[in-house]
Design a protein around this motif. Structure first.
Motif, PDB file in Angstrom:
ATOM      1  N   THR A  25       0.835  -1.198   0.000  1.00 48.35           N
ATOM      2  CA  THR A  25       0.000   0.000   0.000  1.00 48.35           C
ATOM      3  C   THR A  25       0.872   1.251   0.000  1.00 48.35           C
ATOM      4  O   THR A  25       2.099   1.150   0.110  1.00 48.35           O
ATOM      5  CB  THR A  25      -0.961  -0.012   1.208  1.00 48.35           C
TER       6      THR A  25
ATOM      7  N   GLY B 290       0.995   5.499   1.562  1.00 46.08           N
ATOM      8  CA  GLY B 290       0.403   6.424   2.513  1.00 46.08           C
ATOM      9  C   GLY B 290       1.328   7.574   2.808  1.00 46.08           C
ATOM     10  O   GLY B 290       2.523   7.521   2.506  1.00 46.08           O
TER      11      GLY B 290
ATOM     12  N   VAL C  99      -3.010   4.179   7.399  1.00 49.11           N
ATOM     13  CA  VAL C  99      -3.223   3.347   6.216  1.00 49.11           C
ATOM     14  C   VAL C  99      -3.812   2.017   6.676  1.00 49.11           C
ATOM     15  O   VAL C  99      -3.618   1.599   7.815  1.00 49.11           O
ATOM     16  CB  VAL C  99      -1.927   3.086   5.412  1.00 49.11           C
TER      17      VAL C  99
ATOM     18  N   ASN D 147      -5.519  -1.131  10.837  1.00 51.24           N
ATOM     19  CA  ASN D 147      -5.085   0.239  10.562  1.00 51.24           C
ATOM     20  C   ASN D 147      -3.744   0.496  11.224  1.00 51.24           C
ATOM     21  O   ASN D 147      -3.489   0.050  12.354  1.00 51.24           O
ATOM     22  CB  ASN D 147      -6.114   1.253  11.046  1.00 51.24           C
TER      23      ASN D 147
ATOM     24  N   ILE E 159       4.902  -0.654   2.598  1.00 55.68           N
ATOM     25  CA  ILE E 159       4.168   0.601   2.689  1.00 55.68           C
ATOM     26  C   ILE E 159       5.080   1.650   2.057  1.00 55.68           C
ATOM     27  O   ILE E 159       6.167   1.932   2.583  1.00 55.68           O
ATOM     28  CB  ILE E 159       3.865   1.004   4.145  1.00 55.68           C
TER      29      ILE E 159
END
Length: 125
Positions: free
Chosen positions: A36, A38, A44, A86, A119
Motif C-alpha cells: 500500500t 500512505g 493506512v 489500521n 508501505i
C-alpha cells in the motif's frame, strides 16, 4: 478431523487396552500481504489475503501484523479471506518504504503462513 479408536481385548500375555486420538487433515494456506501507499502522519489500512491451496479465501482466521518487527495489531479474515488492520505512519517517517509482515500462525486445521508487504511512504510537500 477424524476420531480414531483402537481397542485390544487382551490375550494370555496382555490385558485389554483402549486408545482414542484425533487425526487432523491439515489444510495448506497461502498468505499474500497487499502492499500500500500512505503519507507520513496518516493512517493506512494494512491488508493481507489468506487462501487455501485452491485459491479460495479462508474466513474467520486471525492474521497478525507487524511493521519493522513491531506488532501493530491483528485482524480477522472476512468472507473473501482478507484481514485488515489500521496503522498510523509516524509523522517523522521519511519518504521511502516500510516493511510490514502478515502472519497466520498454525491453528488446526489450517497450516501457518506469512508474507511481507511494503508501505510506500510519502511526506506532505
Amino acid at each position: 478431523s477424524n476420531s480414531l479408536v483402537v481397542s485390544f481385548s487382551g490375550d494370555a500375555q496382555f490385558g485389554p487396552a483402549n486408545a482414542n486420538t484425533t487425526i487432523w487433515r491439515v489444510v495448506a494456506t497461502n498468505m499474500q500481504a497487499l502492499s500500500t501507499t500512505g503519507r507520513a502522519g496518516t493512517a493506512v489500512a494494512l491488508r493481507a489475503s489468506l487462501q487455501d491451496a485452491a485459491g479460495v479465501g479462508i474466513q474467520g482466521r486471525t492474521v497478525q501484523f507487524t511493521v519493522n518487527g513491531n506488532s501493530v495489531g491483528s485482524g480477522t479474515t472476512d468472507s473473501r479471506g482478507i484481514a485488515t488492520v489500521n496503522y498510523n505512519i509516524p509523522p517523522s517517517q521519511p519518504n521511502g518504504s516500510l516493511t510490514f509482515n502478515a502472519n497466520h500462525p498454525l491453528a488446526l486445521p489450517y497450516q501457518g503462513s506469512q508474507d511481507a508487504g511494503t508501505i510506500l511512504v510519502t511526506r506532505r510537500p
